[in-house]
Design a protein around this motif. Sequence first.
Motif, short mmCIF file in Angstrom:
data_model
loop_
_atom_site.label_atom_id
_atom_site.label_comp_id
_atom_site.label_asym_id
_atom_site.label_seq_id
_atom_site.Cartn_x
_atom_site.Cartn_y
_atom_site.Cartn_z
N ALA A 104 0.82 -1.21 0.00
CA ALA A 104 0.00 0.00 0.00
C ALA A 104 0.85 1.25 0.00
O ALA A 104 0.36 2.35 -0.28
CB ALA A 104 -0.92 0.01 1.21
N GLY A 105 2.14 1.10 0.30
CA GLY A 105 3.00 2.27 0.45
C GLY A 105 2.96 3.25 -0.70
O GLY A 105 2.81 4.45 -0.49
N PRO A 106 3.10 2.80 -1.96
CA PRO A 106 3.09 3.76 -3.06
C PRO A 106 1.80 4.56 -3.15
O PRO A 106 1.80 5.64 -3.72
CB PRO A 106 3.25 2.86 -4.30
N ALA A 107 0.71 4.05 -2.59
CA ALA A 107 -0.57 4.76 -2.67
C ALA A 107 -0.69 5.86 -1.63
O ALA A 107 -1.63 6.64 -1.68
CB ALA A 107 -1.72 3.78 -2.51
N LEU A 108 0.24 5.96 -0.69
CA LEU A 108 0.14 6.99 0.34
C LEU A 108 0.16 8.38 -0.27
O LEU A 108 -0.46 9.31 0.26
CB LEU A 108 1.28 6.84 1.36
N ALA A 109 0.87 8.53 -1.38
CA ALA A 109 0.91 9.83 -2.04
C ALA A 109 -0.46 10.25 -2.54
O ALA A 109 -0.72 11.43 -2.76
CB ALA A 109 1.90 9.81 -3.19
N ASP A 110 -1.34 9.25 -2.73
CA ASP A 110 -2.70 9.55 -3.18
C ASP A 110 -3.64 9.83 -2.02
O ASP A 110 -4.83 10.04 -2.22
CB ASP A 110 -3.25 8.37 -3.99
N LEU A 111 -3.11 9.79 -0.79
CA LEU A 111 -3.93 10.04 0.40
C LEU A 111 -3.33 11.22 1.17
O LEU A 111 -2.73 11.07 2.23
CB LEU A 111 -3.97 8.79 1.28
N PRO A 112 -3.48 12.43 0.63
CA PRO A 112 -2.78 13.58 1.21
C PRO A 112 -3.45 14.17 2.44
O PRO A 112 -2.83 14.99 3.14
CB PRO A 112 -2.79 14.59 0.06
N ASP A 113 -4.69 13.80 2.71
CA ASP A 113 -5.43 14.40 3.83
C ASP A 113 -5.06 13.66 5.12
O ASP A 113 -5.60 12.59 5.42
CB ASP A 113 -6.93 14.32 3.56
N LEU A 114 -4.13 14.20 5.86
CA LEU A 114 -3.62 13.58 7.08
C LEU A 114 -4.40 14.09 8.28
O LEU A 114 -4.50 15.30 8.50
CB LEU A 114 -2.13 13.90 7.26
N ARG A 115 -4.97 13.15 9.07
CA ARG A 115 -5.82 13.54 10.20
C ARG A 115 -5.43 12.79 11.46
O ARG A 115 -4.98 11.65 11.40
CB ARG A 115 -7.28 13.22 9.89
N THR A 116 -5.67 13.43 12.60
CA THR A 116 -5.41 12.80 13.89
C THR A 116 -6.65 12.97 14.77
O THR A 116 -7.24 14.04 14.82
CB THR A 116 -4.20 13.44 14.59
N GLY A 117 -7.02 11.88 15.45
CA GLY A 117 -8.13 11.93 16.40
C GLY A 117 -7.69 11.38 17.74
O GLY A 117 -6.73 10.60 17.82
N THR A 118 -8.39 11.78 18.79
CA THR A 118 -8.08 11.27 20.13
C THR A 118 -9.33 10.65 20.74
O THR A 118 -10.46 10.97 20.35
CB THR A 118 -7.56 12.38 21.06
N GLY A 119 -9.11 9.77 21.70
CA GLY A 119 -10.22 9.14 22.42
C GLY A 119 -9.84 8.93 23.87
O GLY A 119 -8.67 8.74 24.20
#
Length: 401
Positions: A230-245
């Motif tokens: 899946a690594g090469p596809a990370l460039a296609d997932l530019p929306d980086l998000r962080t959540g907490t719980g």
Amino acid sequence: MSTAERTSCVAIVVAAGRGTRAGGVLPKQYQPIGGEPVLRRTLRLFASHPDVTAVLAVIHSDDSGLFADTTRDLPKILAPAFGGATRQASVRAGLEALAALPGGAPDIVLIHDAARPYASPALLTRAAAAARVAAAAIPVLPVTDTVKTVDGAGRVTGTLDRALLRTVQTPQAFRFDALRAAHAATAAAGVETLTDDAAVMEWAGHHVTTFEGETTNVKLTTPEDMTRAAGPALADLPDLRTGTGFDVHAFGPGDHVMLGGVAVPHGFGLVGHSDADVGLHALTDAVLGALCDGDIGSHFPPSDPQWKGATSDRFLVHAVEKVRARGGRIAHLDLTLICEAPKVGPHREAIRAEIARITGVPASRISVKATTTEKLGFTGRREGVAALASATIRLPFEEEA
């Protein structure tokens, strides 16, 4: 008219395994890489190739729904056959399904592993061409490492001549009638331990030829393989998000507590509507928070009796599937358990492994820590357990509404 046009060639894609070594909540062939299930990527390769007239997948009998979703709108896909207890039995089922086709069996059959989604069209062309001149042909690569034999104690007993050695891949190519007869012969003899179809042909007395394989035609087996794929596809997932719980549960009667999906022995249990797993509850909220999609209570309200006593892995699976439905991936999970007792350290690796199993995220991307509050507050008074979690996810970029 070319030879390719005169010779029918059908691909059998073997996809009946459970793929447990790859981790995750789904068999590896249905797990996404680059936003697309592994199996769909593999089937699409064969379905789009001009030498292949049809594609037959051999699947597990429990996976009919998954298969239908995975193959929607793909051309040349035949109704699937159901696999058996061994790879040989699964291929045999595929061969018999092809033999029963109304238009008759094909001249050539290509047998391919579903977990090899990166074969190239050129490799398929070489496979089909090889089967037109030989009863059996397989793609191989030269061995570049030194290979030694060892005994049961791990002592080296010899060094093999690597010039004579090859590693073997799929698709393997065969004349249909010859392979079907060879499989029937091994079944009649009760031989079910052969690891590929070339070995079946060898057992039946056929010569097997070779053609050039590809270094990129890797088989996905472990969680790390899935991550690298899946690594090469990370460039296609530019929306980086962080959540907490964050979650808290009080101690009550019982002899164990559920922490991160693991039953940890303790003199008390944890009180809650479900199994009160604070770790999985906090992780679920962290993933949902990264998605901006409410919290665990909005998806699984404690007022709903169907969730009474439910195992909390169901909640985390739901959150993970929501990430996948958005075309995203979970990049990292971090969990901190807060309590004076029980001791978390002895169970840390088991908890990491269980979270990896539930989420399909490699354990190398999952952190589990534990701390106390130095005997302060309700956890310090040993009245319960708290958990703090964070989740980092990647999503495709979406325009603001």
